[in-house]
Design a protein around this motif. Structure first.
Motif, PDB file in Angstrom:
ATOM      1  N   GLU A   1       0.842  -1.206   0.000  1.00  0.00           N
ATOM      2  CA  GLU A   1       0.000   0.000   0.000  1.00  0.00           C
ATOM      3  C   GLU A   1       0.877   1.255   0.000  1.00  0.00           C
ATOM      4  O   GLU A   1       1.984   1.250   0.539  1.00  0.00           O
TER       5      GLU A   1
ATOM      6  N   LEU B   1       2.282   4.689   1.203  1.00  0.00           N
ATOM      7  CA  LEU B   1       2.389   5.384   2.487  1.00  0.00           C
ATOM      8  C   LEU B   1       3.080   6.722   2.249  1.00  0.00           C
ATOM      9  O   LEU B   1       4.015   6.814   1.441  1.00  0.00           O
TER      10      LEU B   1
ATOM     11  N   THR C   1       4.574   1.056   1.507  1.00  0.00           N
ATOM     12  CA  THR C   1       4.778   1.049   2.963  1.00  0.00           C
ATOM     13  C   THR C   1       6.137   0.450   3.300  1.00  0.00           C
ATOM     14  O   THR C   1       6.883   0.978   4.133  1.00  0.00           O
TER      15      THR C   1
ATOM     16  N   PRO D   1      -1.632   6.399   5.030  1.00  0.00           N
ATOM     17  CA  PRO D   1      -1.794   5.718   3.749  1.00  0.00           C
ATOM     18  C   PRO D   1      -2.456   6.664   2.763  1.00  0.00           C
ATOM     19  O   PRO D   1      -3.325   7.450   3.160  1.00  0.00           O
TER      20      PRO D   1
END
Ligand SMILES: Cc1cc2nc3c(=O)[nH]c(=O)nc-3n(C[C@H](O)[C@H](O)[C@H](O)COP(=O)(O)O)c2cc1C
Length: 138
Positions: free
Chosen positions: A5, A7, A59, A85
């Motif tokens: 994801e 970040l 991430t 996020p």
């Protein structure tokens, strides 16, 4: 948190006063090469006293970079302002933009904000929102 994801982290730090313009150029080159490899993007703001940087990427990449940043002797007192996020990158084409914010008219306001943040140790959610707006305005 899903390691793939996106970040975004924003931090402020105190510049090592021994850092020269040449050192800053070397740092920027190193960051640029690493970031191309790791698909990290963002913007590094520099005043006479502080760095403020927004870094964005997976991430996994961002947490690993932030750990390294914490031990880099070219600055100290690295303080996290915001970590969140995000769905999209703010600086997708900048594998690390660099902006000198000195006392010249066009950057004096930004420098004043960064230096004010640089005197603080703790940041509220409101601070994080305000700094996020600062980066969006650049
Ligand atoms: C203010 C500042 C900003 C930095 N920004 C980045 C960056 O965006 N990307 C990066 O890879 N390294 C950056 N660095 C360097 C890292 O702290 C670290 O030295 C580097 O990532 C180590 O690279 P290596 O794993 O190839 O040895 C920065 C250092 C400082 C002091």
């Amino acid at each position: 948190m899903d390691p793939a994801e996106l970040l975004e982290i924003i931090y402020v730090s105190d510049i090592n006063p021994d850092l020269t313009v040449q050192d800053l150029n070397t740092l920027h080159q190193q960051a640029h090469l690493n970031n191309l490899k790791n698909d990290v993007t963002g913007l590094l703001l520099v005043t006479d006293k502080h760095f403020m940087q927004l870094i964005e990427g997976t991430t996994l990449a961002i947490q690993s970079l932030f750990k390294k940043l914490g031990t880099d002797e070219r600055h100290s007192n690295v303080r996290l302002i915001s970590e969140r996020p995000v769905a999209n990158r703010q600086f997708p084409d900048w594998h690390m933009g660099l902006r000198h914010c000195l006392d010249r008219a066009e950057t004096a306001d930004i420098a004043a904000v960064i230096n004010a943040y640089g005197t603080q140790q703790h940041f509220s959610a409101q601070h994080a929102t305000a700094v996020g707006m600062l980066f969006r305005a650049i």
